[in-house]
Design a protein around this motif. Structure first.
Motif, PDB file in Angstrom:
ATOM      1  N   UNK A  51     -27.163  38.512  17.401  1.00 29.15           N
ATOM      2  CA  UNK A  51     -25.988  38.992  16.684  1.00 29.15           C
ATOM      3  C   UNK A  51     -26.465  40.029  15.678  1.00 29.15           C
ATOM      4  N   UNK A  52     -25.814  41.180  15.686  1.00 24.78           N
ATOM      5  CA  UNK A  52     -26.218  42.298  14.829  1.00 24.78           C
ATOM      6  C   UNK A  52     -25.024  42.804  14.026  1.00 24.78           C
ATOM      7  N   UNK A  53     -25.343  43.358  12.869  1.00 24.73           N
ATOM      8  CA  UNK A  53     -24.373  44.125  12.087  1.00 24.73           C
ATOM      9  C   UNK A  53     -25.107  45.391  11.677  1.00 24.73           C
ATOM     10  N   UNK A  54     -24.708  46.500  12.278  1.00 23.30           N
ATOM     11  CA  UNK A  54     -25.465  47.727  12.085  1.00 23.30           C
ATOM     12  C   UNK A  54     -26.869  47.524  12.618  1.00 23.30           C
ATOM     13  N   UNK A  55     -27.868  47.841  11.817  1.00 17.82           N
ATOM     14  CA  UNK A  55     -29.261  47.673  12.228  1.00 17.82           C
ATOM     15  C   UNK A  55     -29.804  46.287  11.916  1.00 17.82           C
ATOM     16  N   UNK A  56     -29.021  45.461  11.242  1.00 24.25           N
ATOM     17  CA  UNK A  56     -29.510  44.144  10.814  1.00 24.25           C
ATOM     18  C   UNK A  56     -29.355  43.102  11.918  1.00 24.25           C
ATOM     19  N   UNK A  57     -30.418  42.360  12.162  1.00 25.58           N
ATOM     20  CA  UNK A  57     -30.385  41.217  13.077  1.00 25.58           C
ATOM     21  C   UNK A  57     -29.961  40.007  12.254  1.00 25.58           C
ATOM     22  N   UNK A  58     -28.807  39.447  12.564  1.00 24.70           N
ATOM     23  CA  UNK A  58     -28.251  38.344  11.783  1.00 24.70           C
ATOM     24  C   UNK A  58     -28.684  36.981  12.291  1.00 24.70           C
ATOM     25  N   UNK A  59     -28.862  36.851  13.598  1.00 27.34           N
ATOM     26  CA  UNK A  59     -29.225  35.560  14.159  1.00 27.34           C
ATOM     27  C   UNK A  59     -29.349  35.622  15.662  1.00 27.34           C
ATOM     28  N   UNK A  60     -29.659  34.469  16.242  1.00 21.64           N
ATOM     29  CA  UNK A  60     -29.835  34.404  17.693  1.00 21.64           C
ATOM     30  C   UNK A  60     -29.467  33.016  18.200  1.00 21.64           C
ATOM     31  N   UNK A  61     -29.321  32.931  19.505  1.00 21.45           N
ATOM     32  CA  UNK A  61     -29.070  31.666  20.180  1.00 21.45           C
ATOM     33  C   UNK A  61     -29.339  31.844  21.663  1.00 21.45           C
ATOM     34  N   UNK A  62     -29.638  30.739  22.327  1.00 18.56           N
ATOM     35  CA  UNK A  62     -29.974  30.806  23.750  1.00 18.56           C
ATOM     36  C   UNK A  62     -29.339  29.653  24.507  1.00 18.56           C
ATOM     37  N   UNK A  63     -29.180  29.868  25.781  1.00 21.42           N
ATOM     38  CA  UNK A  63     -28.776  28.812  26.717  1.00 21.42           C
ATOM     39  C   UNK A  63     -29.894  28.639  27.730  1.00 21.42           C
TER      40      UNK A  63
END
Length: 166
Positions: A51-63
């Motif tokens: 998950x991104x906002x502009x150039x910032x990586x906010x978080x992640x998740x996987x299945x």
């Protein structure tokens, strides 16, 4: 905010994964740490989103596909600088939508049982996850909480009921 397939070679993603693993090491004994490393996330049965906002990586998740009907949520992480902004909720909504699209009937997860993981357990419960017995290759562990969510077939459920679960 934009969700996309993760670039596992991105320095920002690698730094977030290192932050995730460091937090696990600080909160759980090694035998109770089940976070995937980069090699694990590169497996063909795993799909990772960021998950991104502009150039910032906010978080992640996987299945991770366990079988044709069952997937596991892995590597849910919000970057420390973006806590309490709805990042985890947004990622979890996306993972559940992807699981539904892929035809999974159940999604499960393992998280810690310690106080540090209480916000995560509350988030999962708010989506309908309930505690369950260890699944797949997990075993009873006092440091782990196992949760699962049955995913109804969208054709068998009224559209407004499906939307309320997201």
């Amino acid at each position: 905010m934009l969700i996309k397939r993760a670039d596992l070679d991105s320095p920002a993603f690698i730094a977030l994964l290192e932050e995730h693993r460091a937090a696990m090491e600080a909160t759980a004994p090694s035998e109770s740490q089940h976070a995937l490393d980069l090699a694990g996330l590169r497996q063909p049965d795993v799909c990772v989103w960021t998950l991104h906002e502009g150039d910032a990586l906010l978080g992640c998740g996987a299945l991770q596909r366990l079988d044709d009907a069952h997937a596991e949520i892995k590597s849910m992480r919000t970057a420390r600088a973006h806590l309490r902004k709805g990042v985890a909720r947004t990622i979890l909504q996306h993972l559940l939508a992807e699981a539904r699209l892929a035809g999974f009937q159940r999604v499960s997860l393992e998280t810690g049982s310690m106080g540090y993981f209480e916000p995560a357990r509350r988030l999962y419960a708010s989506f309908g996850f309930v505690e369950c017995a260890p699944f797949d290759t997990y075993v009873e562990d006092p440091n782990s909480t196992y949760m699962t969510l049955e995913i109804p077939d969208p054709a068998a459920v009224a559209p407004e009921a499906v939307a309320s679960q997201l």
